[in-house]
Design a protein around this motif. Structure first.
Motif, PDB file in Angstrom:
ATOM      1  N   ALA A   8      -2.059   0.031  12.652  1.00 56.67           N
ATOM      2  CA  ALA A   8      -0.785   0.052  11.932  1.00 56.67           C
ATOM      3  C   ALA A   8      -0.797  -0.925  10.771  1.00 56.67           C
ATOM      4  O   ALA A   8      -0.312  -0.627   9.673  1.00 56.67           O
ATOM      5  N   PHE A   9      -1.372  -2.093  11.016  1.00 59.88           N
ATOM      6  CA  PHE A   9      -1.435  -3.120   9.970  1.00 59.88           C
ATOM      7  C   PHE A   9      -2.284  -2.650   8.795  1.00 59.88           C
ATOM      8  O   PHE A   9      -1.900  -2.801   7.631  1.00 59.88           O
ATOM      9  N   GLU A  10      -3.460  -2.087   9.069  1.00 61.47           N
ATOM     10  CA  GLU A  10      -4.365  -1.689   7.984  1.00 61.47           C
ATOM     11  C   GLU A  10      -3.799  -0.516   7.186  1.00 61.47           C
ATOM     12  O   GLU A  10      -4.080  -0.396   5.988  1.00 61.47           O
ATOM     13  N   ARG A  11      -3.009   0.354   7.830  1.00 59.91           N
ATOM     14  CA  ARG A  11      -2.348   1.421   7.065  1.00 59.91           C
ATOM     15  C   ARG A  11      -1.367   0.818   6.065  1.00 59.91           C
ATOM     16  O   ARG A  11      -1.285   1.255   4.912  1.00 59.91           O
ATOM     17  N   ARG A  12      -0.626  -0.200   6.509  1.00 62.54           N
ATOM     18  CA  ARG A  12       0.314  -0.866   5.612  1.00 62.54           C
ATOM     19  C   ARG A  12      -0.426  -1.655   4.524  1.00 62.54           C
ATOM     20  O   ARG A  12      -0.039  -1.651   3.361  1.00 62.54           O
ATOM     21  N   LEU A  13      -1.529  -2.294   4.921  1.00 58.85           N
ATOM     22  CA  LEU A  13      -2.306  -3.116   3.990  1.00 58.85           C
ATOM     23  C   LEU A  13      -2.826  -2.299   2.814  1.00 58.85           C
ATOM     24  O   LEU A  13      -2.912  -2.795   1.686  1.00 58.85           O
ATOM     25  N   ALA A  14      -3.168  -1.035   3.077  1.00 57.77           N
ATOM     26  CA  ALA A  14      -3.748  -0.185   2.042  1.00 57.77           C
ATOM     27  C   ALA A  14      -2.758   0.148   0.936  1.00 57.77           C
ATOM     28  O   ALA A  14      -3.163   0.570  -0.150  1.00 57.77           O
ATOM     29  N   GLN A  15      -1.449  -0.075   1.171  1.00 50.96           N
ATOM     30  CA  GLN A  15      -0.465   0.324   0.179  1.00 50.96           C
ATOM     31  C   GLN A  15       0.531  -0.781  -0.172  1.00 50.96           C
ATOM     32  O   GLN A  15       1.503  -0.539  -0.873  1.00 50.96           O
ATOM     33  N   ASP A  16       0.274  -2.000   0.278  1.00 53.09           N
ATOM     34  CA  ASP A  16       1.230  -3.100   0.064  1.00 53.09           C
ATOM     35  C   ASP A  16       0.511  -4.279  -0.595  1.00 53.09           C
ATOM     36  O   ASP A  16      -0.254  -4.992   0.043  1.00 53.09           O
ATOM     37  N   ARG A  17       0.757  -4.498  -1.886  1.00 52.15           N
ATOM     38  CA  ARG A  17       0.085  -5.596  -2.600  1.00 52.15           C
ATOM     39  C   ARG A  17       0.508  -6.963  -2.064  1.00 52.15           C
ATOM     40  O   ARG A  17      -0.290  -7.894  -2.012  1.00 52.15           O
ATOM     41  N   ASP A  18       1.801  -7.105  -1.702  1.00 54.04           N
ATOM     42  CA  ASP A  18       2.258  -8.379  -1.154  1.00 54.04           C
ATOM     43  C   ASP A  18       1.518  -8.714   0.128  1.00 54.04           C
ATOM     44  O   ASP A  18       1.155  -9.872   0.389  1.00 54.04           O
ATOM     45  N   LEU A  19       1.290  -7.683   0.952  1.00 57.23           N
ATOM     46  CA  LEU A  19       0.591  -7.912   2.213  1.00 57.23           C
ATOM     47  C   LEU A  19      -0.862  -8.289   1.948  1.00 57.23           C
ATOM     48  O   LEU A  19      -1.433  -9.128   2.649  1.00 57.23           O
ATOM     49  N   GLU A  20      -1.485  -7.682   0.928  1.00 58.28           N
ATOM     50  CA  GLU A  20      -2.853  -8.062   0.566  1.00 58.28           C
ATOM     51  C   GLU A  20      -2.913  -9.533   0.181  1.00 58.28           C
ATOM     52  O   GLU A  20      -3.842 -10.257   0.555  1.00 58.28           O
ATOM     53  N   GLN A  21      -1.894 -10.009  -0.557  1.00 61.07           N
ATOM     54  CA  GLN A  21      -1.857 -11.412  -0.954  1.00 61.07           C
ATOM     55  C   GLN A  21      -1.666 -12.317   0.258  1.00 61.07           C
ATOM     56  O   GLN A  21      -2.249 -13.407   0.335  1.00 61.07           O
ATOM     57  N   ASP A  22      -0.842 -11.868   1.231  1.00 62.75           N
ATOM     58  CA  ASP A  22      -0.665 -12.654   2.461  1.00 62.75           C
ATOM     59  C   ASP A  22      -1.984 -12.804   3.198  1.00 62.75           C
ATOM     60  O   ASP A  22      -2.342 -13.892   3.660  1.00 62.75           O
TER      61      ASP A  22
END
Length: 231
Positions: free
Chosen positions: A32-46
């Protein structure tokens, strides 16, 4: 910052980013996390910020060898007789203890488990005339003040400066500058942290590099108040 309302992961996406870096998420949570990571720049920065932070915990530490007589005394006191290669026998336990201690310390400092009773604080900072939409966020566990720009352009050749106006009405205090790109993250002092609940937050348009006087010299373009909210 990524919010907690759109996920079932404990602590929300911000906490999940740290647990992802540490390898603490369950297999289904990782998916679930990696699906969100693939489309969320803020999460990539986190994730990038947590990777850099935890990397500092493994910085090389100079080894200091204990004198042989110290090890022999430990063997005698613990076991009543000398045993061969005491260090070799206890090394797996020492390594496990050090690793567990480092993780526990990092989790405690970062507030992932939510032991800190102080709530996060938020303030909406909007300037309709300029199309600017900013969101201020203070996280007590890490004592970090953050600003996210959701809309509008950063003024060319100028700086947007963040000011705290204490609830008691004292002189405004500069917290720092809004980053031109990405998420603004500013560690604050204990003194400022203690005054943030209920304080006003103002954004002023200043010369490039910030106010030269320590006080707002340009127009105040946005004003809000720090308060808890449902995330």
């Amino acid at each position: 910052m990524t919010g907690a309302a759109d996920t079932d992961l404990p602590g929300g996406w911000e906490a999940a980013a740290a647990e992802y870096v540490l390898g603490l998420l369950a297999e289904d949570e990782v998916s679930a996390f990696e699906r969100r990571l693939a489309q969320d720049r803020d999460l990539e920065q986190d994730v990038a910020a947590w990777q850099e932070y935890f990397a500092t915990l493994t910085a090389p530490i100079e080894d200091v060898a204990a004198p042989p007589q110290v090890l022999r005394r430990l063997e005698a006191q613990l076991f009543g007789r000398a045993r061969r290669s005491l260090v070799g026998q206890i090394m797996p336990y020492l390594l496990g203890a050090v690793t567990a201690g480092a993780i526990a310390w990092a989790v405690n400092v970062s507030g992932l488990l939510g032991f800190d009773d102080d709530p996060d604080l938020w303030a909406d900072l909007e300037t309709p005339s300029r199309g600017l939409v900013l969101l201020a966020h203070y996280a007590p566990p890490s004592q970090t003040f953050m600003v996210r720009r959701d809309a509008g352009d950063y003024p060319e050749g100028r700086s947007l400066e963040i000011w705290m106006i204490p609830e008691a009405g004292d002189t405004p205090v500069s917290i720092g500058l809004v980053a031109q790109d990405g998420l603004t993250e500013i560690p604050v002092s204990d003194e400022i942290a203690a005054q943030l609940p209920g304080a006003g937050i103002a954004i002023s348009d200043e010369p490039e590099g910030g106010s030269p006087t320590g006080q707002a010299t340009g127009p105040v373009i946005s004003l809000g108040q720090m308060a808890p909210r449902d995330e």
